[in-house]
Enzyme design. Structure first.
Site, PDB file in Angstrom:
ATOM      1  N   SER A  22       0.842  -1.202   0.000  1.00 33.07           N
ATOM      2  CA  SER A  22       0.000   0.000   0.000  1.00 33.07           C
ATOM      3  C   SER A  22       0.871   1.242   0.000  1.00 33.07           C
ATOM      4  O   SER A  22       1.644   1.472   0.937  1.00 33.07           O
ATOM      5  CB  SER A  22      -0.902   0.002   1.232  1.00 33.07           C
ATOM      6  N   HIS A  80      -1.147  -1.406  -4.285  1.00 34.91           N
ATOM      7  CA  HIS A  80      -2.432  -1.111  -3.636  1.00 34.91           C
ATOM      8  C   HIS A  80      -2.572   0.395  -3.439  1.00 34.91           C
ATOM      9  O   HIS A  80      -1.719   1.041  -2.825  1.00 34.91           O
ATOM     10  CB  HIS A  80      -2.470  -1.831  -2.282  1.00 34.91           C
ATOM     11  N   ASP A 101      -4.991   3.357  -1.974  1.00 30.55           N
ATOM     12  CA  ASP A 101      -6.105   3.623  -1.065  1.00 30.55           C
ATOM     13  C   ASP A 101      -6.748   4.974  -1.369  1.00 30.55           C
ATOM     14  O   ASP A 101      -6.192   6.019  -1.039  1.00 30.55           O
ATOM     15  CB  ASP A 101      -5.606   3.595   0.381  1.00 30.55           C
ATOM     16  N   MET A 103      -9.523   7.580  -0.545  1.00 26.77           N
ATOM     17  CA  MET A 103     -10.406   7.943   0.581  1.00 26.77           C
ATOM     18  C   MET A 103     -11.044   9.295   0.313  1.00 26.77           C
ATOM     19  O   MET A 103     -10.382  10.206  -0.197  1.00 26.77           O
ATOM     20  CB  MET A 103      -9.600   8.012   1.878  1.00 26.77           C
ATOM     21  N   HIS A 149      -8.329   0.471  -4.142  1.00 25.00           N
ATOM     22  CA  HIS A 149      -9.263   0.228  -3.033  1.00 25.00           C
ATOM     23  C   HIS A 149     -10.052   1.507  -2.790  1.00 25.00           C
ATOM     24  O   HIS A 149      -9.532   2.468  -2.229  1.00 25.00           O
ATOM     25  CB  HIS A 149      -8.433  -0.174  -1.797  1.00 25.00           C
ATOM     26  N   MET A 191     -12.420   3.640  -0.893  1.00 27.51           N
ATOM     27  CA  MET A 191     -13.117   3.869   0.381  1.00 27.51           C
ATOM     28  C   MET A 191     -13.888   5.170   0.203  1.00 27.51           C
ATOM     29  O   MET A 191     -13.551   6.208   0.785  1.00 27.51           O
ATOM     30  CB  MET A 191     -12.089   3.957   1.520  1.00 27.51           C
ATOM     31  N   MET A 204     -11.480  -6.533   5.221  1.00 22.56           N
ATOM     32  CA  MET A 204     -10.705  -5.527   5.971  1.00 22.56           C
ATOM     33  C   MET A 204     -10.377  -6.091   7.348  1.00 22.56           C
ATOM     34  O   MET A 204     -11.274  -6.521   8.083  1.00 22.56           O
ATOM     35  CB  MET A 204     -11.491  -4.223   6.113  1.00 22.56           C
ATOM     36  N   GLY A 263      -9.353   3.523   6.836  1.00 22.23           N
ATOM     37  CA  GLY A 263      -9.101   4.949   7.073  1.00 22.23           C
ATOM     38  C   GLY A 263      -7.647   5.285   7.345  1.00 22.23           C
ATOM     39  O   GLY A 263      -7.172   6.323   6.914  1.00 22.23           O
ATOM     40  N   GLY A 317      -3.418   3.795   7.995  1.00 17.33           N
ATOM     41  CA  GLY A 317      -2.394   2.764   8.053  1.00 17.33           C
ATOM     42  C   GLY A 317      -1.884   2.645   9.479  1.00 17.33           C
ATOM     43  O   GLY A 317      -2.215   3.464  10.342  1.00 17.33           O
ATOM     44  N   GLY A 318      -1.101   1.608   9.726  1.00 17.99           N
ATOM     45  CA  GLY A 318      -0.412   1.480  11.004  1.00 17.99           C
ATOM     46  C   GLY A 318      -1.269   1.036  12.176  1.00 17.99           C
ATOM     47  O   GLY A 318      -0.864   1.179  13.328  1.00 17.99           O
ATOM     48  N   ASP A 339      -6.255  -6.696   4.419  1.00 14.90           N
ATOM     49  CA  ASP A 339      -5.709  -5.332   4.393  1.00 14.90           C
ATOM     50  C   ASP A 339      -5.808  -4.709   5.780  1.00 14.90           C
ATOM     51  O   ASP A 339      -6.910  -4.494   6.291  1.00 14.90           O
ATOM     52  CB  ASP A 339      -6.515  -4.522   3.366  1.00 14.90           C
ATOM     53  N   GLY A 372      -2.858  -3.989   9.268  1.00 14.11           N
ATOM     54  CA  GLY A 372      -2.218  -4.620  10.414  1.00 14.11           C
ATOM     55  C   GLY A 372      -1.453  -5.891  10.103  1.00 14.11           C
ATOM     56  O   GLY A 372      -1.213  -6.709  10.995  1.00 14.11           O
ATOM     57  N   SER A 415       2.702  -0.093   6.315  1.00 20.62           N
ATOM     58  CA  SER A 415       3.782   0.262   7.243  1.00 20.62           C
ATOM     59  C   SER A 415       4.805  -0.867   7.386  1.00 20.62           C
ATOM     60  O   SER A 415       5.990  -0.602   7.574  1.00 20.62           O
ATOM     61  CB  SER A 415       3.202   0.668   8.597  1.00 20.62           C
TER      62      SER A 415
HETATM   63  C1  DX5 Z   1      -6.480   1.311   5.543  1.00 17.76           C
HETATM   64  C2  DX5 Z   1      -5.983   0.966   4.168  1.00 17.76           C
HETATM   65  C3  DX5 Z   1      -4.798   0.092   4.141  1.00 17.76           C
HETATM   66  C4  DX5 Z   1      -3.561   0.628   4.847  1.00 17.76           C
HETATM   67  C5  DX5 Z   1      -2.858  -0.540   5.462  1.00 17.76           C
HETATM   68  O1  DX5 Z   1      -7.731   1.884   5.442  1.00 17.76           O
HETATM   69  O2  DX5 Z   1      -7.006   0.316   3.416  1.00 17.76           O
HETATM   70  O3  DX5 Z   1      -4.483  -0.303   2.812  1.00 17.76           O
HETATM   71  O4  DX5 Z   1      -2.680   1.288   3.985  1.00 17.76           O
HETATM   72  O5  DX5 Z   1      -1.806  -0.085   6.223  1.00 17.76           O
HETATM   73  P1  DX5 Z   1      -1.007  -1.019   7.228  1.00 17.76           P
HETATM   74  O6  DX5 Z   1      -0.434  -2.161   6.439  1.00 17.76           O
HETATM   75  O7  DX5 Z   1       0.037  -0.099   7.770  1.00 17.76           O
HETATM   76  O8  DX5 Z   1      -1.976  -1.490   8.280  1.00 17.76           O
HETATM   77 ZN    ZN Z   2      -6.496  -0.573   1.449  1.00 16.03          ZN
END
Ligand code: DX5
Ligand code: ZN
Length: 210
Positions: free
Chosen positions: A7, A32, A34, A36, A65, A67, A136, A141, A143-144, A170, A172, A193
């Site tokens: 991502s 990937h 994201d 938003m 993706h 969102m 999910m 929303g 990362g990390g 996707d 964690g 991350s």
């Molecule tokens: C969160 C995103 C993910 C995010 C994952 O809403 O859809 O794609 O980037 O980030 P990590 O791998 O750090 O959890």
């Molecule tokens: Zn994603």
């Protein structure tokens, strides 16, 4: 076969062209992206213009993706921009079949995603129409975040039903959580991350293959 989809949300937005090239050289299977909208999820990231821009920097499939609310209003833009897979959220749409047909007619692969609190039952009647299902493993929303372990049961149930479907996870994913995701039957792994947080991206990507 396990596919790794890094991502770029965790990348440096000032040089995403270089980031995707680096991911390609590090063995990523797709990229990937994201998207938003500040409504379905609080943050705003980027839109179809970014897909179009990055399309010129990599030959890897662009795994988009969405969102966003009302994905049906934007799908054509993302397809025209060069998306290879468009994943929308089932929570945003009343008529899944119409959106799935719309994406397929544009010659793009279709993914459907559900948030941690959405039951698999909500999409069970349409998963066979999709190329990929994104379970999910965190609230969308950011990362990390930490993986919500209850979500893994949905991966397991879905895999039992659909032996050949691409099942994406996707959120964690790291050294501690990858084994359980793979064991449950996920075969398309998103990580932000985990990959960007390490110096050796190639080694991180390889470790996600189990
Ligand atoms: C969160 C995103 C993910 C995010 C994952 O809403 O859809 O794609 O980037 O980030 P990590 O791998 O750090 O959890
Ligand atoms: Zn994603």
């Amino acid at each position: 076969m396990i596919k790794v989809s890094p991502s770029i949300l965790a990348g440096d937005f000032a040089k995403l062209g270089e980031e995707v090239k680096m991911l390609e050289n590090s063995g990523a299977d797709m990229i990937h992206m994201d998207v938003m909208d500040g409504s379905f999820v609080p943050p705003i990231t980027f839109g179809a213009q970014m897909v179009k821009t990055l399309r010129e920097h990599t030959k890897l499939p662009l795994d988009v993706h969405l969102m966003i609310e009302n994905p049906q209003n934007h799908i054509k833009d993302f397809a025209d921009a060069g998306a290879d897979i468009i994943t929308y959220h089932a929570e945003t749409i009343a008529d899944n079949r119409a959106v799935i047909s719309m994406i397929k007619e544009l010659g793009v692969k279709v993914g459907v995603s559900i948030k941690p609190n959405t039951k698999l039952d909500e999409i069970m009647d349409i998963v066979d129409l999709c190329d990929m299902v994104l379970i999910m493993t965190v609230e969308p929303g950011y990362g990390g975040q930490e993986l919500i372990s209850e979500t893994i049961e949905k991966v397991r149930l879905l895999r039992a039903h659909a032996l050949h479907l691409d099942i994406q996870v996707d959120g964690g994913i790291n050294d501690d959580t990858i084994a359980i995701a793979l064991e449950a039957g996920a075969n398309v792994i998103v990580a932000g991350s985990y990959i960007f947080g390490a110096d050796d991206k190639k080694a991180q990507i390889e470790k996600l293959r189990g």
